[in-house]
Design a protein around this motif. Sequence first.
Motif, PDB file in Angstrom:
ATOM      1  N   GLU A  25       0.842  -1.195   0.000  1.00  0.00           N
ATOM      2  CA  GLU A  25       0.000   0.000   0.000  1.00  0.00           C
ATOM      3  C   GLU A  25       0.879   1.246   0.000  1.00  0.00           C
ATOM      4  OE1 GLU A  25      -3.134   1.771   3.032  1.00  0.00           O
ATOM      5  OE2 GLU A  25      -3.879   0.014   1.966  1.00  0.00           O
ATOM      6  N   LEU A  26       0.625   2.116  -0.966  1.00  0.00           N
ATOM      7  CA  LEU A  26       1.387   3.353  -1.097  1.00  0.00           C
ATOM      8  C   LEU A  26       0.429   4.534  -1.150  1.00  0.00           C
ATOM      9  CD1 LEU A  26       3.942   2.295  -3.881  1.00  0.00           C
ATOM     10  CD2 LEU A  26       4.305   2.314  -1.403  1.00  0.00           C
ATOM     11  N   GLU A  27       0.984   5.730  -1.039  1.00  0.00           N
ATOM     12  CA  GLU A  27       0.183   6.946  -1.138  1.00  0.00           C
ATOM     13  C   GLU A  27       0.706   7.827  -2.259  1.00  0.00           C
ATOM     14  OE1 GLU A  27      -1.325   7.858   3.374  1.00  0.00           O
ATOM     15  OE2 GLU A  27       0.590   8.708   2.748  1.00  0.00           O
ATOM     16  N   GLY A  28      -0.198   8.579  -2.835  1.00  0.00           N
ATOM     17  CA  GLY A  28       0.177   9.540  -3.859  1.00  0.00           C
ATOM     18  C   GLY A  28      -0.901  10.600  -3.921  1.00  0.00           C
ATOM     19  N   TYR A  29      -0.702  11.567  -4.784  1.00  0.00           N
ATOM     20  CA  TYR A  29      -1.682  12.632  -4.910  1.00  0.00           C
ATOM     21  C   TYR A  29      -2.645  12.348  -6.054  1.00  0.00           C
ATOM     22  CZ  TYR A  29       1.017  15.205  -1.537  1.00  0.00           C
ATOM     23  OH  TYR A  29       1.657  15.579  -0.395  1.00  0.00           O
ATOM     24  N   GLU A  30      -3.903  12.504  -5.763  1.00  0.00           N
ATOM     25  CA  GLU A  30      -4.939  12.243  -6.750  1.00  0.00           C
ATOM     26  C   GLU A  30      -4.674  13.077  -8.007  1.00  0.00           C
ATOM     27  OE1 GLU A  30      -9.595  11.564  -6.291  1.00  0.00           O
ATOM     28  OE2 GLU A  30      -8.985  13.592  -5.797  1.00  0.00           O
ATOM     29  N   GLY A  31      -4.693  12.425  -9.149  1.00  0.00           N
ATOM     30  CA  GLY A  31      -4.536  13.119 -10.414  1.00  0.00           C
ATOM     31  C   GLY A  31      -3.112  13.214 -10.923  1.00  0.00           C
ATOM     32  N   GLU A  32      -2.144  12.904 -10.090  1.00  0.00           N
ATOM     33  CA  GLU A  32      -0.773  12.928 -10.605  1.00  0.00           C
ATOM     34  C   GLU A  32      -0.541  11.648 -11.411  1.00  0.00           C
ATOM     35  OE1 GLU A  32       2.314  12.888  -7.661  1.00  0.00           O
ATOM     36  OE2 GLU A  32       1.482  11.179  -6.596  1.00  0.00           O
ATOM     37  N   PRO A  33       0.429  11.640 -12.315  1.00  0.00           N
ATOM     38  CA  PRO A  33       0.720  10.396 -13.033  1.00  0.00           C
ATOM     39  C   PRO A  33       1.101   9.289 -12.048  1.00  0.00           C
ATOM     40  CG  PRO A  33       1.816  12.249 -14.082  1.00  0.00           C
ATOM     41  CD  PRO A  33       1.256  12.755 -12.783  1.00  0.00           C
ATOM     42  N   ILE A  34       0.649   8.075 -12.330  1.00  0.00           N
ATOM     43  CA  ILE A  34       0.978   6.944 -11.461  1.00  0.00           C
ATOM     44  C   ILE A  34       2.495   6.827 -11.319  1.00  0.00           C
ATOM     45  CG2 ILE A  34       0.893   4.429 -11.266  1.00  0.00           C
ATOM     46  CD1 ILE A  34      -1.784   4.564 -12.828  1.00  0.00           C
ATOM     47  N   ALA A  35       3.218   7.021 -12.404  1.00  0.00           N
ATOM     48  CA  ALA A  35       4.677   6.903 -12.357  1.00  0.00           C
ATOM     49  C   ALA A  35       5.287   7.925 -11.392  1.00  0.00           C
ATOM     50  CB  ALA A  35       5.277   7.074 -13.748  1.00  0.00           C
ATOM     51  N   ALA A  36       4.704   9.107 -11.294  1.00  0.00           N
ATOM     52  CA  ALA A  36       5.216  10.112 -10.368  1.00  0.00           C
ATOM     53  C   ALA A  36       5.013   9.657  -8.924  1.00  0.00           C
ATOM     54  CB  ALA A  36       4.526  11.457 -10.611  1.00  0.00           C
ATOM     55  N   ALA A  37       3.854   9.066  -8.649  1.00  0.00           N
ATOM     56  CA  ALA A  37       3.598   8.567  -7.300  1.00  0.00           C
ATOM     57  C   ALA A  37       4.555   7.428  -6.955  1.00  0.00           C
ATOM     58  CB  ALA A  37       2.145   8.104  -7.182  1.00  0.00           C
ATOM     59  N   LEU A  38       4.808   6.547  -7.934  1.00  0.00           N
ATOM     60  CA  LEU A  38       5.744   5.447  -7.695  1.00  0.00           C
ATOM     61  C   LEU A  38       7.160   5.985  -7.489  1.00  0.00           C
ATOM     62  CD1 LEU A  38       4.434   2.860 -10.313  1.00  0.00           C
ATOM     63  CD2 LEU A  38       4.279   2.677  -7.816  1.00  0.00           C
ATOM     64  N   HIS A  39       7.541   6.937  -8.306  1.00  0.00           N
ATOM     65  CA  HIS A  39       8.872   7.531  -8.192  1.00  0.00           C
ATOM     66  C   HIS A  39       9.043   8.173  -6.816  1.00  0.00           C
ATOM     67  CE1 HIS A  39      12.518   8.682 -10.346  1.00  0.00           C
ATOM     68  NE2 HIS A  39      12.481   9.817  -9.677  1.00  0.00           N
ATOM     69  N   ALA A  40       8.018   8.879  -6.352  1.00  0.00           N
ATOM     70  CA  ALA A  40       8.086   9.515  -5.035  1.00  0.00           C
ATOM     71  C   ALA A  40       8.200   8.490  -3.914  1.00  0.00           C
ATOM     72  CB  ALA A  40       6.848  10.388  -4.824  1.00  0.00           C
ATOM     73  N   ALA A  41       7.694   7.279  -4.181  1.00  0.00           N
ATOM     74  CA  ALA A  41       7.764   6.210  -3.180  1.00  0.00           C
ATOM     75  C   ALA A  41       9.058   5.408  -3.300  1.00  0.00           C
ATOM     76  CB  ALA A  41       6.560   5.281  -3.329  1.00  0.00           C
ATOM     77  N   GLY A  42       9.935   5.824  -4.225  1.00  0.00           N
ATOM     78  CA  GLY A  42      11.223   5.149  -4.355  1.00  0.00           C
ATOM     79  C   GLY A  42      11.244   4.036  -5.390  1.00  0.00           C
ATOM     80  N   VAL A  43      10.150   3.857  -6.116  1.00  0.00           N
ATOM     81  CA  VAL A  43      10.096   2.804  -7.141  1.00  0.00           C
ATOM     82  C   VAL A  43      10.696   3.371  -8.430  1.00  0.00           C
ATOM     83  CG1 VAL A  43       8.597   1.307  -8.512  1.00  0.00           C
ATOM     84  CG2 VAL A  43       8.039   1.791  -6.103  1.00  0.00           C
ATOM     85  N   ARG A  44      11.769   2.774  -8.910  1.00  0.00           N
ATOM     86  CA  ARG A  44      12.434   3.270 -10.116  1.00  0.00           C
ATOM     87  C   ARG A  44      12.210   2.352 -11.319  1.00  0.00           C
ATOM     88  NH1 ARG A  44      12.303   6.843  -7.195  1.00  0.00           N
ATOM     89  NH2 ARG A  44      13.993   8.119  -6.378  1.00  0.00           N
TER      90      ARG A  44
END
Length: 109
Positions: A25-44
């Motif tokens: 389970e991860l968090e991100g901001y609604e409407g941002e690209p999924i890749a941006a949310a993954l990148h912010a969570a450290g997923v490269r």
Amino acid sequence: MRIIDHPILTFAPQRLVRFVFDGRELEGYEGEPIAAALHAAGVRALSHSHDLGRPRGFYCAIGNCSSCLMVVDGEPNVRVCVERLRDGMRVDTQSGRGTLPVEWPTAPA
Ligand code: FES
């Protein structure tokens, strides 16, 4: 890993949403690209090359190169650099070329 303070740009407050990536389970901001949310969570590594299995990450980030194909809510081959994040999404690493979630109609005999 986000830019939260910038000398020129301002960032409007956005709603934090939860999604599941490969069972985490991860968090991100609604409407941002999924890749941006993954990148912010450290997923490269967003995908892997078909022939050698080498990791692939952001490349064009505008939906043109297919370097970021993932399975989103069961649908394979989604370009996560341009697909917007929604609450409760399920995002999975795709293996191979992906398989369609439904059977396609066959041509009449
Ligand atoms: S990074 Fe190129 S299509 Fe997504």
